[in-house]
Design a protein around this motif. Structure first.
Motif, PDB file in Angstrom:
ATOM      1  N   TRP A 124       0.857  -1.185   0.000  1.00 14.88           N
ATOM      2  CA  TRP A 124       0.000   0.000   0.000  1.00 14.88           C
ATOM      3  C   TRP A 124       0.892   1.232   0.000  1.00 14.88           C
ATOM      4  CZ3 TRP A 124      -2.384  -4.388   1.623  1.00 14.88           C
ATOM      5  CH2 TRP A 124      -3.737  -4.523   1.319  1.00 14.88           C
ATOM      6  N   SER A 125       0.720   2.097  -0.961  1.00 17.88           N
ATOM      7  CA  SER A 125       1.515   3.312  -1.089  1.00 17.88           C
ATOM      8  C   SER A 125       1.370   4.188   0.158  1.00 17.88           C
ATOM      9  CB  SER A 125       1.050   4.097  -2.313  1.00 17.88           C
ATOM     10  OG  SER A 125       1.616   5.377  -2.333  1.00 17.88           O
ATOM     11  N   SER A 126       2.439   4.860   0.525  1.00 22.19           N
ATOM     12  CA  SER A 126       2.360   5.814   1.639  1.00 22.19           C
ATOM     13  C   SER A 126       1.485   7.015   1.248  1.00 22.19           C
ATOM     14  CB  SER A 126       3.762   6.282   2.049  1.00 22.19           C
ATOM     15  OG  SER A 126       4.411   6.890   0.946  1.00 22.19           O
ATOM     16  N   ASN A 127       1.238   7.188  -0.051  1.00 26.74           N
ATOM     17  CA  ASN A 127       0.359   8.256  -0.557  1.00 26.74           C
ATOM     18  C   ASN A 127      -0.988   7.691  -1.023  1.00 26.74           C
ATOM     19  OD1 ASN A 127       2.355  10.300  -0.246  1.00 26.74           O
ATOM     20  ND2 ASN A 127       3.359   9.499  -2.068  1.00 26.74           N
ATOM     21  N   TYR A 128      -1.385   6.567  -0.481  1.00 24.97           N
ATOM     22  CA  TYR A 128      -2.610   5.851  -0.829  1.00 24.97           C
ATOM     23  C   TYR A 128      -3.835   6.766  -0.727  1.00 24.97           C
ATOM     24  CZ  TYR A 128      -6.101   2.067  -0.161  1.00 24.97           C
ATOM     25  OH  TYR A 128      -7.167   1.223  -0.228  1.00 24.97           O
ATOM     26  N   ILE A 129      -4.667   6.741  -1.756  1.00 25.66           N
ATOM     27  CA  ILE A 129      -5.885   7.557  -1.792  1.00 25.66           C
ATOM     28  C   ILE A 129      -7.082   6.652  -1.552  1.00 25.66           C
ATOM     29  CG2 ILE A 129      -7.317   9.080  -3.205  1.00 25.66           C
ATOM     30  CD1 ILE A 129      -4.693   9.667  -4.832  1.00 25.66           C
ATOM     31  N   HIS A 182     -16.551   4.905   4.440  1.00 20.73           N
ATOM     32  CA  HIS A 182     -16.464   4.367   5.797  1.00 20.73           C
ATOM     33  C   HIS A 182     -15.032   4.194   6.300  1.00 20.73           C
ATOM     34  CE1 HIS A 182     -16.143   0.915   3.142  1.00 20.73           C
ATOM     35  NE2 HIS A 182     -15.514   0.302   4.116  1.00 20.73           N
ATOM     36  N   ILE A 183     -14.046   4.675   5.531  1.00 22.40           N
ATOM     37  CA  ILE A 183     -12.642   4.511   5.907  1.00 22.40           C
ATOM     38  C   ILE A 183     -11.969   5.879   5.917  1.00 22.40           C
ATOM     39  CG2 ILE A 183     -10.444   3.394   5.361  1.00 22.40           C
ATOM     40  CD1 ILE A 183     -12.020   1.294   3.790  1.00 22.40           C
ATOM     41  N   GLU A 184     -11.244   6.159   6.976  1.00 20.48           N
ATOM     42  CA  GLU A 184     -10.493   7.416   7.078  1.00 20.48           C
ATOM     43  C   GLU A 184      -9.461   7.497   5.955  1.00 20.48           C
ATOM     44  OE1 GLU A 184     -10.966   9.894   9.326  1.00 20.48           O
ATOM     45  OE2 GLU A 184     -12.656   8.815  10.194  1.00 20.48           O
ATOM     46  N   PRO A 185      -8.963   8.700   5.639  1.00 20.65           N
ATOM     47  CA  PRO A 185      -8.030   8.879   4.523  1.00 20.65           C
ATOM     48  C   PRO A 185      -6.713   8.117   4.689  1.00 20.65           C
ATOM     49  CG  PRO A 185      -8.864  11.001   5.272  1.00 20.65           C
ATOM     50  CD  PRO A 185      -9.326   9.969   6.258  1.00 20.65           C
ATOM     51  N   GLY A 186      -6.146   7.799   3.547  1.00 17.63           N
ATOM     52  CA  GLY A 186      -4.804   7.245   3.474  1.00 17.63           C
ATOM     53  C   GLY A 186      -4.657   5.816   3.949  1.00 17.63           C
ATOM     54  N   ARG A 187      -3.428   5.346   3.824  1.00 16.08           N
ATOM     55  CA  ARG A 187      -3.084   3.987   4.234  1.00 16.08           C
ATOM     56  C   ARG A 187      -3.343   3.771   5.713  1.00 16.08           C
ATOM     57  NH1 ARG A 187       3.074   2.234   3.241  1.00 16.08           N
ATOM     58  NH2 ARG A 187       3.446   3.550   5.050  1.00 16.08           N
ATOM     59  N   GLU A 188      -3.046   4.768   6.526  1.00 21.40           N
ATOM     60  CA  GLU A 188      -3.259   4.627   7.973  1.00 21.40           C
ATOM     61  C   GLU A 188      -4.739   4.490   8.311  1.00 21.40           C
ATOM     62  OE1 GLU A 188      -0.970   3.909  10.239  1.00 21.40           O
ATOM     63  OE2 GLU A 188       0.357   3.901   8.489  1.00 21.40           O
ATOM     64  N   GLY A 189      -5.603   5.151   7.551  1.00 25.65           N
ATOM     65  CA  GLY A 189      -7.030   5.004   7.761  1.00 25.65           C
ATOM     66  C   GLY A 189      -7.473   3.564   7.571  1.00 25.65           C
TER      67      GLY A 189
END
Length: 121
Positions: free
Chosen positions: A14-19, A24-31
Motif C-alpha cells: 500500500w503506497s504511503s500516498n494511498y488515496i 467508511h474509511i479514514e483517509p490514506g493507508r493509515e485510515g
C-alpha cells in the motif's frame, strides 16, 4: 492484510500516498490500517472473481466476521502503480440468505454463507 493482519508486509503493498475513496474509511493507508486494527479478530476476507485492465483491478469478495448482522459482499476497485496499491474505491452490499434471494443464487461463490455446497447443486 485482512486475514493475517501483517501490517509490515502490507506497508510494502500500500503506497504511503494511498488515496481512499471509501466513505467508511479514514483517509490514506493509515485510515485503512486503523480500520482493520479496530475490526474483530474474527474478520475474514475471501477473494472471488478478479478482473484487471491496465492499472485497475476489481476484486469481488466477501468480508465475514465483521461484527455486523450480515457479511459484506464487496467489489473493490484498486489502482496499482509499479506493483503498489495507490487508490481504492468500493461498492458494498449486505449478503442475503437463500430465503431472501429472489434469484435463488448466492451473491458470492457457489453457496450461501453458512451452507455447505451439496453435490446436487
Amino acid at each position: 492484510m485482512f486475514n493475517k493482519r501483517d501490517y509490515a508486509a502490507a506497508e510494502r503493498f500500500w503506497s504511503s500516498n494511498y488515496i481512499q475513496h471509501s466513505a467508511h474509511i479514514e483517509p490514506g493507508r493509515e485510515g485503512l490500517f486503523n480500520l482493520i486494527k479496530a475490526a474483530p479478530a474474527s474478520l475474514k476476507y475471501e477473494p472471488g472473481v478478479i478482473v484487471a485492465e491496465e492499472d485497475f483491478v476489481i476484486v469481488h469478495g466477501r468480508f465475514s466476521g465483521i461484527g455486523r448482522p450480515r457479511n459484506w459482499i464487496a467489489a473493490d476497485v484498486v489502482r496499482i502503480v509499479d506493483g503498489v496499491l495507490v487508490e481504492h474505491w468500493d461498492v458494498l452490499q449486505d449478503e442475503v440468505a437463500r430465503a431472501e434471494s429472489k434469484s435463488g443464487l448466492p451473491m458470492f461463490g457457489d453457496s450461501f454463507a453458512g451452507e455447505a455446497m451439496s453435490r446436487s447443486e
